[in-house]
Design an enzyme around this catalytic site. Structure first.
Site, PDB file in Angstrom:
ATOM      1  N   ARG A 294      38.609  44.586  39.681  1.00 25.57           N
ATOM      2  CA  ARG A 294      39.660  44.670  40.706  1.00 25.57           C
ATOM      3  C   ARG A 294      39.112  45.149  42.043  1.00 25.57           C
ATOM      4  NH1 ARG A 294      45.032  46.355  37.039  1.00 25.57           N
ATOM      5  NH2 ARG A 294      45.217  44.230  36.221  1.00 25.57           N
ATOM      6  N   TYR A 434      45.132  36.700  41.505  1.00 23.64           N
ATOM      7  CA  TYR A 434      44.366  36.844  40.242  1.00 23.64           C
ATOM      8  C   TYR A 434      43.863  38.259  40.001  1.00 23.64           C
ATOM      9  CZ  TYR A 434      39.909  35.379  42.719  1.00 23.64           C
ATOM     10  OH  TYR A 434      38.823  35.228  43.517  1.00 23.64           O
ATOM     11  N   GLU A 435      43.347  38.467  38.833  1.00 26.56           N
ATOM     12  CA  GLU A 435      42.939  39.808  38.348  1.00 26.56           C
ATOM     13  C   GLU A 435      44.135  40.779  38.390  1.00 26.56           C
ATOM     14  OE1 GLU A 435      40.261  41.283  36.251  1.00 26.56           O
ATOM     15  OE2 GLU A 435      39.470  39.655  37.462  1.00 26.56           O
ATOM     16  N   GLY A 436      45.324  40.242  38.053  1.00 25.74           N
ATOM     17  CA  GLY A 436      46.563  41.019  38.119  1.00 25.74           C
ATOM     18  C   GLY A 436      47.214  40.843  39.473  1.00 25.74           C
TER      19      GLY A 436
END
Lengths: 592, 592
Positions: A294, A434-436
């Site tokens: 993140r 993306y990545e949450g």
């Protein structure tokens, strides 16, 4: 049409004047003296400007092509990738035991910004590999590490992360991919994964997929998920490549940006997989890598702002249109360069003040990560854990906004493909997702991270700022322009946190409905804190007579801009939060 | 994948409950009773949903193609255009003398929103024609009107506006296109124009270009610009088409969005042109059309938000992921629809509250335009002139932001081409740029419009709000949720205006450096004012027992959201403005 220059001086300033890494007492950071980091960053910059950036538009225009199960990356990508490997960049911060250079995450983050700014879609190939490397390095057996890591570190093999399925993105408990145990200890993996970045391509000899799947009979939901290594080609005992595994690319996603990166549908048709880490503990294994991944996306977010700003600035200095209202600045020309106009200036200052503040913030996060890993510092680990959703969410939202501002600097040219600004906007957009998604980041921040160590971590963060203000209050150069606005902003953040504490227990929606604003409020306070530190460092450097005074004056003026023009957003976010959940939740679903 | 439904009920509410057009005393508006407008809007909605919207993605994917000087529009565009012509939509608000239907601009704005939301790139073909129609209608001779307007009103001919050249966009004083007087009273037009929307295409028999050019020997700068009619095919005395004129499309621009619309390089190689309006007064002729054109772009901006929101909402109701923290809402399913989550709700409410408020604001502007034209009301004319840059600038900035929010609702799907949300983002982006960038709008607002009639117009606007608050202060249903925040926001706006007055005379940069924030501050106050009026109208309708109470309750709740969650932005904008020009202008150009 676009160009890119690595901001080496700006990075050096943060590493050595602000973060003072060589005296930070962290093993690995201590050894990074200014000459060394400068040499590394300049070398990375050359590769970025000369090789990677010219391929940025090529990648966007050509995209990737799937032909008979083979994904063709854009022209020039493979040759550029080989150069990146040759330079040892892939394994820059990897374990020397497997061929890495053992550099700190902090230095890798600087290089990451440079490579990503130059060509985000290209750099994702190695970015994903790095995530897979981390997973195997942290959770793999010695044999797994020896089998996969050396090749991944040198770059001849790459890696992927396989989480998402059509029916589940955020809610991984809904995963359907099956992993059936076999007599030989391996697993038979069956299912479909989507949106797999770099899932299939022609740049490496093998691709090591890390796949989340469920072993039948295990617990329901996220507690029944395990993590598996599924190589594209099986690896023989001697390390050579064996049979093709039953994993294939079923399609490429057509998408708004990052065309140069292959976003794949991956089909696992009874592929052979190897359990990594503990059975049913796959989510935990994923989460240990999450902070770093993140933080990396946070860097991606603002880095697109950096390159967009560089090109907007060049345009604003070059394009002549209209006259400065206070008097012509280019009287011999037909008009003045548009940078003379206050509203163009406002736009450019927003870009400049954000990207430089963002870099300091992200690098501070990377330093904390190094401190937590290399000095086993639990407090640093908790702090970076608190800051991670802010770095990811705030820096990608604002990074995207910055690309939009930069595009606007060019007027109509900004909308054309020819000038290239619009690509930065399209590429940056994915970082918010993306990545949450950033909504998920805000829930992580408010739902998990605020309560970390019983609230001690966030209190420690407030204390940090308070102490900084106290220690420097006597410094008139900082007081009015930096410390006062920082104090006010920090008060807004604490007020908002107090609102959550007082109301969130009774009704969790009171906190959740304000989570997104809280993430932005937090981000502004962090950037204000970074700018106050940068201003302090710049004044100190000026007083010491080291370096270029004009450079430090520019830093101070840019910081003043951020404090005066951006920090007032904290009051707005606080007011929104304190208006509570009622306005947000007032409508029944069928009233929409 | 996307769908579109015309928001007929919402429009009816604004036209009849809020603006109360049929009792407004404006000729033309008076006759528009609810049944009639409903029938028109529903008919437009059918065409939009059934014919125009399905072509939205086709247009984006195919784009336009230039082959041997001919521009091919996407498949289906020509057939759809013919349907629009058959329905009489092209001439909806045009002069009946030339075959138009003579409807007010207000009704045309509603239909415009519907068509643009369904397919912006497609609708630009007729949008540009309308601008050219206006120019000829306002400034043309009787002969010019009779020659061109009937065909343009029925849609068999279209029109364009040619302003920009490579070296000049905003600064039209730098125009180089030449118009040499000929013995027969015509002009020989030579030069290159760029970014000409619908400059060449295959949908109409003739294209009537309106071209800004300079007659040699005229005054320098904008004072030497004249406006010319340059038909693609010369028109014979009997109205039939004659020779091809020396104007051609030299290239198509590749751009971020609106692919279905041909953005052309137009080469004028000694083309025959006819002066329209007075010699050297071309800029004035352009400016008289500017209000309407800019209002139209404001509508484009929020309309992309409308269609994006509709699709985001459908996704949020359909997609299941995670559980409501306050208890499962879909216990028989594997997860709850994501609309239960507060942060998804916040996102949707931002979209909904903005787009509905924006519509009210834009339609109020259209009503003022009708009042100014049809009742010769100078005050209405001045007010709409003041509001125009706000409608254009604020509604397009926020409209774009809304498409980004809607895209975010879909998570990863929002980034894919398949789901279609990313197209709305790319298409909406241009509205912040063309017809005067939003930076230019803010300069127009602060530099020209605030001083209109010696400041009386803006004072009148403040007075309007003050009177509204005063008249309704006794209404407890409005006081806390609507009037109090409106009063606070209005105070911020007046405070900012006072700052400009007190400081802008000494140093114009003090006003110009705050112009963009002022435009947004102004926009928020206007939307707050519209929501207060909508809430009042909704309460009144509920009290009268007319219509659907649930509909009105939804309006009130949505308005409350805007007041609580969006209006606090005014304090931030004011603080930015009051921080002055110094932080913005601190750096020398070479310090950047």
């Amino acid at each position: 049409m676009t160009t890119y220059t690595a901001p080496v001086d700006d990075m050096q300033f943060i590493l050595h004047d602000v973060l003072q890494i060589s005296t930070s007492g962290v093993p690995g950071l201590d050894e990074l003296d200014p000459d060394f980091t400068k040499a590394v960053l300049e070398e990375a910059g050359k590769l970025a400007s000369g090789v990677l950036h010219p391929l940025n538009k090529v990648g966007d225009e050509q995209g990737c092509k799937l032909e008979n199960g083979v994904v063709r990356t854009p022209e020039g990508f493979k040759a550029a990738y080989d150069k990146v490997c040759e330079g040892g960049w892939i394994g820059l911060d990897c374990d020397p035991e497997y061929g890495g250079q053992g550099m700190p995450n902090l230095l890798n983050s600087c290089v990451g910004e440079i490579f990503v700014a130059a060509n985000m879609a290209f750099n994702m190939y190695q970015g994903l590999s790095h995530g897979a490397y981390n997973a195997i390095h942290t959770h793999g057996t010695t044999e797994q590490k020896q089998t996969y890591l050396p090749k991944m570190v040198e770059g001849t093999w790459s890696g992927t992360m396989n989480l998402t399925e059509p029916q589940c993105g955020t809610d991984l408990g809904l995963i359907r991919t099956k992993a059936e145990p076999q007599d030989d200890g391996t697993y038979r993996i069956s299912g479909q994964k989507i949106w797999i970045s770099a899932g299939e391509h022609d740049m490496t000899d093998n691709i090591i997929h890390l796949v989340l799947a469920k072993i039948p009979g295990g617990p329901d939901g996220v507690k029944g998920i395990s993590l598996f290594i599924v190589p594209k080609f099986m690896v023989n005992e001697d390390g050579s490549l064996g049979e093709r595994n039953a994993v294939s690319c079923g399609g490429l996603e057509s998408k708004m940006g990052i065309h140069g990166n292959a976003t794949c549908v991956m089909n696992y048709d009874g592929a052979t997989g190897f359990l990594i880490g503990e059975m049913h503990k796959g989510m935990r294994a994923m989460f240990t890598m999450m902070n770093e991944a993140r933080l990396g996306v946070g860097v991606q977010g603002y880095s697109q702002g950096v390159v967009a700003y560089q090109n907007a600035l060049a345009f604003a200095k070059d394009r002549v249109q209209g006259r400065d209202v206070t008097g012509a600045k280019n009287p011999e020309g037909v008009a003045d360069p548009i940078i003379v106009h206050p509203d163009v200036r406002r736009n450019l200052m927003d870009q400049k003040a954000f990207t430089e503040g963002a870099r300091a913030f992200a690098l501070w996060g990377a330093q904390l990560l190094d401190r937590s890993h290399r000095s086993d510092d639990a407090e640093a680990e908790a702090l970076v854990s608190l800051l991670t959703p802010v770095i990811k969410g705030f820096l990608t939202d604002k990074g995207f906004e910055t690309t939009v501002l930069a595009q606007q600097t060019l007027g109509g040219s900004g909308f054309t493909t020819e000038w290239g600004l619009e690509q930065f906007v399209r590429d940056a957009r994915i970082t918010m997702i993306y990545e949450g998604t950033n909504g998920i980041q805000s829930l992580d921040l408010v739902g998990r991270k605020l309560g970390l160590n019983g609230g001690k971590t966030v209190m420690g963060f407030f204390e940090l700022i308070k102490t900084f203000i106290k220690e420097n209050e006597g410094d008139t150069a900082l007081k009015e322009g930096f410390l006062d606005p920082l104090k006010a902003a920090s008060k807004d953040l604490q007020g908002a946190a107090t609102y959550f504490m007082q109301n969130g227990m009774k009704n969790p929606n009171e906190a959740l409905a304000g989570s997104y604003d809280f993430m932005h409020l937090f981000g502004h306070v962090c950037l204000g804190y970074m700018w106050a530190q940068m201003a302090k460092a710049a004044h100190a450097a000026k007083a010491n007579g080291t370096g270029n005074a004009a450079f430090y004056d520019t830093k101070i003026a840019t910081g003043r801009y951020y404090m005066a023009r951006q920090l007032p957003a904290t009051g707005m976010h606080r007011a929104r939060i304190e208006s509570g959940a009622a306005p947000v939740m007032a409508l029944d679903v069928d009233q929409f």
